[in-house]
Design a protein around this motif. Structure first.
Motif, PDB file in Angstrom:
ATOM      1  N   HIS A 111     -85.460  55.102  56.624  1.00 37.80           N
ATOM      2  CA  HIS A 111     -84.720  53.673  57.611  1.00 37.80           C
ATOM      3  C   HIS A 111     -85.455  53.378  58.419  1.00 37.80           C
ATOM      4  N   GLN A 112     -86.434  54.106  59.056  1.00 40.80           N
ATOM      5  CA  GLN A 112     -87.424  53.127  59.908  1.00 40.80           C
ATOM      6  C   GLN A 112     -88.404  51.921  58.963  1.00 40.80           C
ATOM      7  N   LEU A 113     -88.680  52.827  57.951  1.00 41.73           N
ATOM      8  CA  LEU A 113     -89.573  51.870  57.121  1.00 41.73           C
ATOM      9  C   LEU A 113     -88.427  50.547  56.658  1.00 41.73           C
ATOM     10  N   LEU A 114     -87.166  50.988  56.321  1.00 42.99           N
ATOM     11  CA  LEU A 114     -86.802  50.171  55.977  1.00 42.99           C
ATOM     12  C   LEU A 114     -86.576  48.501  57.042  1.00 42.99           C
ATOM     13  N   ILE A 115     -86.545  49.671  58.757  1.00 41.00           N
ATOM     14  CA  ILE A 115     -85.893  47.937  59.626  1.00 41.00           C
ATOM     15  C   ILE A 115     -87.507  47.490  59.536  1.00 41.00           C
ATOM     16  N   ALA A 116     -87.939  48.324  59.607  1.00 37.01           N
ATOM     17  CA  ALA A 116     -90.413  47.424  59.274  1.00 37.01           C
ATOM     18  C   ALA A 116     -90.318  46.656  58.663  1.00 37.01           C
ATOM     19  N   LYS A 117     -90.007  46.838  57.445  1.00 32.47           N
ATOM     20  CA  LYS A 117     -89.850  45.679  56.096  1.00 32.47           C
ATOM     21  C   LYS A 117     -88.950  44.196  56.177  1.00 32.47           C
ATOM     22  N   LEU A 118     -88.420  44.927  56.575  1.00 33.33           N
ATOM     23  CA  LEU A 118     -87.219  43.079  57.100  1.00 33.33           C
ATOM     24  C   LEU A 118     -86.955  43.080  58.083  1.00 33.33           C
ATOM     25  N   GLY A 119     -87.869  42.374  58.501  1.00 36.27           N
ATOM     26  CA  GLY A 119     -88.508  42.221  60.107  1.00 36.27           C
ATOM     27  C   GLY A 119     -86.918  41.579  60.888  1.00 36.27           C
ATOM     28  N   ARG A 120     -85.626  40.275  59.959  1.00 36.91           N
ATOM     29  CA  ARG A 120     -85.066  39.090  60.090  1.00 36.91           C
ATOM     30  C   ARG A 120     -83.390  40.410  59.898  1.00 36.91           C
TER      31      ARG A 120
ATOM     32  N   VAL B 228     -80.224  42.362  61.287  1.00 40.05           N
ATOM     33  CA  VAL B 228     -79.543  43.082  62.786  1.00 40.05           C
ATOM     34  C   VAL B 228     -78.995  44.066  62.234  1.00 40.05           C
ATOM     35  N   PHE B 229     -78.206  44.244  61.416  1.00 41.70           N
ATOM     36  CA  PHE B 229     -77.544  45.790  60.918  1.00 41.70           C
ATOM     37  C   PHE B 229     -78.534  46.550  59.521  1.00 41.70           C
ATOM     38  N   LEU B 230     -77.880  48.142  60.137  1.00 36.78           N
ATOM     39  CA  LEU B 230     -78.772  48.744  58.936  1.00 36.78           C
ATOM     40  C   LEU B 230     -77.635  49.346  58.228  1.00 36.78           C
ATOM     41  N   ASN B 231     -76.938  49.493  57.488  1.00 34.14           N
ATOM     42  CA  ASN B 231     -75.756  50.553  57.524  1.00 34.14           C
ATOM     43  C   ASN B 231     -74.840  50.524  58.240  1.00 34.14           C
ATOM     44  N   ASN B 232     -74.466  49.636  58.443  1.00 39.03           N
ATOM     45  CA  ASN B 232     -73.799  49.204  59.843  1.00 39.03           C
ATOM     46  C   ASN B 232     -74.098  49.676  61.092  1.00 39.03           C
ATOM     47  N   CYS B 233     -75.171  49.955  61.749  1.00 42.21           N
ATOM     48  CA  CYS B 233     -75.712  49.870  63.027  1.00 42.21           C
ATOM     49  C   CYS B 233     -76.372  48.987  63.345  1.00 42.21           C
ATOM     50  N   GLU B 234     -76.225  48.472  64.703  1.00 45.26           N
ATOM     51  CA  GLU B 234     -77.351  47.712  65.187  1.00 45.26           C
ATOM     52  C   GLU B 234     -78.607  48.274  65.277  1.00 45.26           C
ATOM     53  N   ILE B 235     -79.157  47.295  65.220  1.00 44.20           N
ATOM     54  CA  ILE B 235     -81.016  47.251  65.567  1.00 44.20           C
ATOM     55  C   ILE B 235     -81.334  47.065  66.252  1.00 44.20           C
ATOM     56  N   HIS B 236     -81.316  48.063  67.512  1.00 42.96           N
ATOM     57  CA  HIS B 236     -81.887  47.874  68.831  1.00 42.96           C
ATOM     58  C   HIS B 236     -83.200  47.527  68.785  1.00 42.96           C
ATOM     59  N   HIS B 237     -83.981  46.145  69.862  1.00 44.70           N
ATOM     60  CA  HIS B 237     -85.170  46.736  70.087  1.00 44.70           C
ATOM     61  C   HIS B 237     -86.236  47.376  70.397  1.00 44.70           C
ATOM     62  N   LYS B 238     -85.409  48.168  70.891  1.00 41.41           N
ATOM     63  CA  LYS B 238     -86.987  49.763  71.292  1.00 41.41           C
ATOM     64  C   LYS B 238     -86.822  50.016  69.599  1.00 41.41           C
ATOM     65  N   GLU B 239     -86.020  50.377  68.636  1.00 41.12           N
ATOM     66  CA  GLU B 239     -85.811  50.881  67.865  1.00 41.12           C
ATOM     67  C   GLU B 239     -86.856  50.401  66.526  1.00 41.12           C
ATOM     68  N   ARG B 240     -86.271  48.978  66.704  1.00 40.40           N
ATOM     69  CA  ARG B 240     -86.881  48.373  66.154  1.00 40.40           C
ATOM     70  C   ARG B 240     -89.048  47.893  66.494  1.00 40.40           C
TER      71      ARG B 240
END
Length: 447
Positions: free
Chosen positions: A279-288, A290-302
């Protein structure tokens, strides 16, 4: 192969048509006799080569060719289905609302019209194309019996409001001039041709003055994902995919408008085998994103995911040359790494250190928890598993301190690197991930 004297006549142009048989789809490659047996046979190339028996040869005679050495079979015409027309498929999918759909008394524009496409639900372009519902916005004709691009165009030209078209898992013969069918796709924003055995030179259209403004994206070697996607440049893109390779994720990162991604149940794996790391790798690799699996990616998580990414692959980065010019191979595997270093700075050597393998009996670490902002509280010494995730460490501290885990901020120091304080910024990582060793001190602060 047995004798059957009741076989129906099959027109000569059947070669190239799509058929289904016993739940499997295939393309007809040969129509005719197969001596010494009597009657008519169809030589088919199966989409699933495991369904076949040979490569199109029988008794030393080649009747057709297959890409797979065991991808072909001979079947009797009576055993196969050539599908039904579009309107019949609509009747079958919406049989409870047939009259309303046909009379257009209701709008089905808000529905995703699914095309099941096996057995008797495939599209038969050779049957009369009667009137169809006009308000369809998204049409799924994946796994159907469509055989050529002209058939697709014959359907889409009747759907003025069509914005999304899915044609995955088909075998489509492409016309030599795709631009000739541009008017049939003038409203289209998303076109998906995954697992269609198409390559970039085949599907790249020649842009003309009437061709819509599409972003064309393709990586020919990734047939498992989407061999062809057309996406409107102005569209905020949402995708739902099943992923199995990280290289596919890196290709998705090239989509400038990708903001929503759903990929539950994917086959991606991380080095530690933890789905939360994926899950974290997906966020790190996809910089643009905003939502992953219908959950918003907040600044702190990114921020946490991107910092973890830097640390996780920092050792590889150093071995690849480090600095601003790592090897081409490293950049190919981690295309965002230099961007993240520019954003957060290069990882320090202490952050990259990994513990040596140790036996199960030695996995307990003696950790001292200190409280630098509370002078009256004495340090607490505990033995914890190196495999314990930070979230559970905070749970332990909650029971000791009665401070909510969400308010706790952790760092650690090592006697081997005096004066350096390392941040523990992810609740989903283990103590072992942060290279915390026996005798280290964890500093506990809270707001």
């Amino acid at each position: 192969m047995g004798v059957d004297h009741t076989e129906p006549e099959v027109p000569e142009h059947s070669a190239g048509r799509r058929v289904s048989c016993d739940g499997e789809r295939a393309t007809v490659r040969y129509v005719g006799p197969v001596p010494p047996t009597a009657g008519l046979w169809l030589g088919v190339e199966w989409d699933n080569p495991e369904r076949g028996k040979h490569d199109g040869s029988h008794g030393g005679v080649r009747y057709f060719t297959c890409r797979h050495p065991e991808g072909g079979s001979f079947v009797r015409p009576a055993k196969v289905s050539s599908g039904v027309d579009y309107l019949t498929a609509v009747r079958q999918v919406y049989e409870n609302q047939t009259e309303k759909v046909l009379s257009e008394e209701i709008s089905i524009s808000s529905k995703k019209l699914e095309w099941l496409g096996i057995e008797d639900r495939g599209y038969d372009a050779h049957r009369p194309a009667r009137s169809v519902p006009k308000n369809v916005q998204w049409l799924d004709m994946s796994q159907s019996l469509l055989s050529c691009w002209e058939d697709v165009s014959a359907i889409t030209q009747q759907l003025d409001g069509l914005e999304g078209l899915q044609l995955g898992n088909n075998r489509l013969r492409l016309t030599s001039d795709l631009s000739a069918h541009c008017r049939s796709f003038c409203s289209l924003k998303v076109l998906v041709l995954n697992s269609c055995d198409l390559t970039w030179p085949q599907v790249r259209p020649q842009r003309g003055p009437r061709y819509p403004c599409f972003l064309i994206w393709l990586r020919p070697t990734l047939s498992l994902l989407m061999n062809f996607i057309l996406i409107s440049l102005s569209l905020s893109l949402s995708l739902s995919l099943s992923l199995s390779q990280w290289s596919v994720v890196d290709e998705l990162a090239k989509l400038p408008s990708l903001s929503h991604l759903s990929c539950r149940g994917n086959q991606l794996v991380s080095s530690d085998g933890n789905p939360k790391t994926v899950h974290q790798l997906l966020i790190a690799k996809l910089g643009r994103l905003v939502f992953l699996n219908n959950c918003e990616i907040h600044h702190k998580e990114r921020r946490g995911a991107e910092l973890d990414y830097i640390k996780m692959f920092g050792e590889e980065w150093l071995k690849a040359g480090g600095g601003s010019q790592p090897s081409t191979q490293f950049i190919g595997q981690h295309p965002r790494y230099l961007t993240l270093i520019d954003k957060y700075g290069a990882p320090e050597e202490g952050e990259l250190k990994k513990p040596e393998p140790f036996a199960l009996k030695n996995q307990l670490l003696k950790i001292t928890f200190a409280f630098p902002d509370d002078a009256d509280r004495k340090p607490i010494e505990k033995r914890v598993l190196a495999s314990m995730v930070v979230q559970k460490v905070k749970g332990l501290l909650y029971r000791l301190l009665k401070v909510p885990a969400a308010d706790l901020k952790l760092t650690y120091t090592s006697p081997k690197m005096l004066g350096t304080e390392f941040e523990i910024d992810s609740d989903l990582k283990t103590l072992q991930f942060y290279a915390i060793e026996d005798g280290d001190q964890v500093l506990v602060r809270w707001s």
